[in-house]
Write an enzyme that holds these catalytic residues in place. Sequence first.
Site, mmCIF file in Angstrom:
data_model
loop_
_atom_site.group_PDB
_atom_site.id
_atom_site.type_symbol
_atom_site.label_atom_id
_atom_site.label_comp_id
_atom_site.label_asym_id
_atom_site.label_seq_id
_atom_site.Cartn_x
_atom_site.Cartn_y
_atom_site.Cartn_z
ATOM 1 N N TYR A 1 4.652 18.745 -18.594
ATOM 2 C CA TYR A 1 4.502 18.178 -19.935
ATOM 3 C C TYR A 1 5.664 18.634 -20.825
ATOM 4 O O TYR A 1 6.280 17.829 -21.525
ATOM 5 C CB TYR A 1 3.147 18.597 -20.521
ATOM 6 C CG TYR A 1 2.975 18.228 -21.970
ATOM 7 C CD1 TYR A 1 2.827 16.902 -22.355
ATOM 8 C CD2 TYR A 1 2.963 19.214 -22.956
ATOM 9 C CE1 TYR A 1 2.678 16.557 -23.697
ATOM 10 C CE2 TYR A 1 2.809 18.878 -24.295
ATOM 11 C CZ TYR A 1 2.672 17.553 -24.655
ATOM 12 O OH TYR A 1 2.524 17.224 -25.986
ATOM 13 N N GLU B 1 -4.853 14.830 -30.008
ATOM 14 C CA GLU B 1 -4.820 15.963 -30.942
ATOM 15 C C GLU B 1 -6.160 16.120 -31.647
ATOM 16 O O GLU B 1 -6.598 17.230 -31.931
ATOM 17 C CB GLU B 1 -3.686 15.804 -31.964
ATOM 18 C CG GLU B 1 -2.284 15.880 -31.394
ATOM 19 C CD GLU B 1 -1.870 17.244 -30.873
ATOM 20 O OE1 GLU B 1 -2.596 18.237 -31.071
ATOM 21 O OE2 GLU B 1 -0.798 17.325 -30.249
ATOM 22 N N TRP C 1 -4.504 23.179 -25.744
ATOM 23 C CA TRP C 1 -3.861 21.916 -25.360
ATOM 24 C C TRP C 1 -3.952 21.690 -23.858
ATOM 25 O O TRP C 1 -4.108 20.556 -23.404
ATOM 26 C CB TRP C 1 -2.422 21.908 -25.857
ATOM 27 C CG TRP C 1 -1.714 20.613 -25.562
ATOM 28 C CD1 TRP C 1 -0.631 20.447 -24.757
ATOM 29 C CD2 TRP C 1 -2.048 19.309 -26.061
ATOM 30 N NE1 TRP C 1 -0.274 19.116 -24.736
ATOM 31 C CE2 TRP C 1 -1.134 18.400 -25.531
ATOM 32 C CE3 TRP C 1 -3.046 18.831 -26.908
ATOM 33 C CZ2 TRP C 1 -1.162 17.030 -25.809
ATOM 34 C CZ3 TRP C 1 -3.080 17.469 -27.185
ATOM 35 C CH2 TRP C 1 -2.155 16.592 -26.645
#
Length: 187
Positions: free
Chosen positions: A18, A40, A48
């Site tokens: 990522y 988000e 995350w």
Amino acid sequence: MEKHRCGWCKGDALYEAYHDLEWGERVEEDRKLFEFLLLETFQAGLSWITILRKRENFRKAFDDFDPEKIALYGQDKYDALLSDAGIVRNRLKIKGSITNARAFLAVQKEFGSFSTYYWGFTAGKQIRNALTHYREAPAKTALSDRISKDLKKRGFTFVGSTIVYAMMQATGMVNDHEIKCFRYDEV
């Protein structure tokens, strides 16, 4: 010789991929911006990496992050999402995503695209910070406060300043790669 990466992603293959391929890349395509907004939203209060591990499940559950489809979700789809073990099953975040899809479409209609609205906050320019360590990055800024306030005024939910700043980082509005990171000059 191994490339220098930002310290937050080291040691996890998914996080590193990522970081290396996506985080901080400039995003102008509306569907992709909506994807980050939705993810988000669900990340609030979680890590995350938890969201990244469930990303493909979110993609399937939320019709490939299509705001037009999500804006039309009714009780049956809401109930199905609430029972989907592949995503984060939080009533308020699911409702918030539907609300945000509707607000997103309203912004598109007003500005021609969400991207025009979003990037208008920086006149289309990236903010380049000069971090020597990822922990130096702020959790929020005056700009994320301003964007957050404006999004809330437009009917968005789960768009506090910290969530907005994380989206700004992810979508390349802010370059918070460490200056020694190989991605710093690439994004």
